[in-house]
Write an enzyme that holds these catalytic residues in place. Structure first.
Site, mmCIF file in Angstrom:
data_model
loop_
_atom_site.group_PDB
_atom_site.id
_atom_site.type_symbol
_atom_site.label_atom_id
_atom_site.label_comp_id
_atom_site.label_asym_id
_atom_site.label_seq_id
_atom_site.Cartn_x
_atom_site.Cartn_y
_atom_site.Cartn_z
ATOM 1 C CG ASP A 264 99.603 59.023 64.481
ATOM 2 O OD1 ASP A 264 98.941 59.933 64.998
ATOM 3 O OD2 ASP A 264 99.081 58.094 63.839
ATOM 4 C CE LYS B 88 96.092 59.796 63.764
ATOM 5 N NZ LYS B 88 96.236 58.377 63.465
ATOM 6 C CB CYS C 57 98.450 58.893 60.336
ATOM 7 S SG CYS C 57 97.801 57.294 60.874
#
Ligand code: ZN
Length: 198
Positions: A28, A111, A144
């Site tokens: 991310d 995701k 994450c």
């Protein structure tokens, strides 16, 4: 305020890993998290960009598979009740930051949730390539990164996390993540400079 002591965790020296059986996962590092104009900007994410870049360049030179994850939300995603709107599919905020721009040959995993394995083909892709070790970097450490590291360990991958290449919003979140990765998931904590692809 409740004061707590951080239990000790071990930081490993040199970690040698097979280039063929290893993937570098960049979690991310998107504009919404790692660019000052992003919707959920994590200031310390700026500091890890050069570290990730260093590792990325070495990984590519060694032929290590590079995998980027991208938080990728629908316009009315229920997660926005917690965090507000961010990483909306096909927007600037969801793109990887310029400094770490993916190459055509890299793998991008989009995701919906914190965990990069949840509802994505990540595990399948790693198995196709015979990957057993995952070097996990990126942001946000306790969200994450931690969820992805946790699932990776539960699926039997060896998890390696360079502590200078993950970013959190505060010290508690950062140390809690390292403690969990080390103690709970038996991941190896080290620094970028100590990771050797061979
Ligand atoms: Zn999200």
């Amino acid at each position: 305020m409740v004061m707590v002591e951080v239990p000790e965790y071990e930081i490993s020296g040199k970690v040698e890993i097979s280039s063929k059986e290893t993937a570098l996962i960049i979690v991310d590092m998107q504009n919404d998290f790692a660019h000052p104009d992003g919707k959920l900007f994590v200031p310390s994410a700026r500091n890890i960009i050069p570290k990730i870049k260093e590792l990325l360049d070495r990984a590519r030179a060694a032929g290590v598979k590079v995998i980027y994850t991208q938080d990728w939300h629908m316009k009315d995603d229920p997660e926005f009740k917690i965090w507000g709107e961010h990483a909306v599919a096909n927007t600037w905020g969801a793109e990887i930051v310029e400094e770490l721009k993916p190459l055509e040959s890299d793998i991008l995993i989009k995701k919906l949730r914190y965990d990069a394995f949840f509802g994505t083909p990540l595990d399948h892709i790693l198995r196709i390539y015979g990957i057993r070790n995952l070097v996990i970097t990126g942001t946000v450490a306790n969200i994450c990164v931690l969820h992805t590291a946790g699932s990776a360990a539960l699926l039997g991958y060896k998890v390696i996390v360079p502590i200078d290449a993950i970013a959190a919003l505060n010290d508690f979140d950062y140390h809690a993540s390292l403690r969990q990765i080390s103690f709970l998931y038996r991941g190896i904590l080290t620094k970028v400079e100590n990771i050797l692809f061979k």
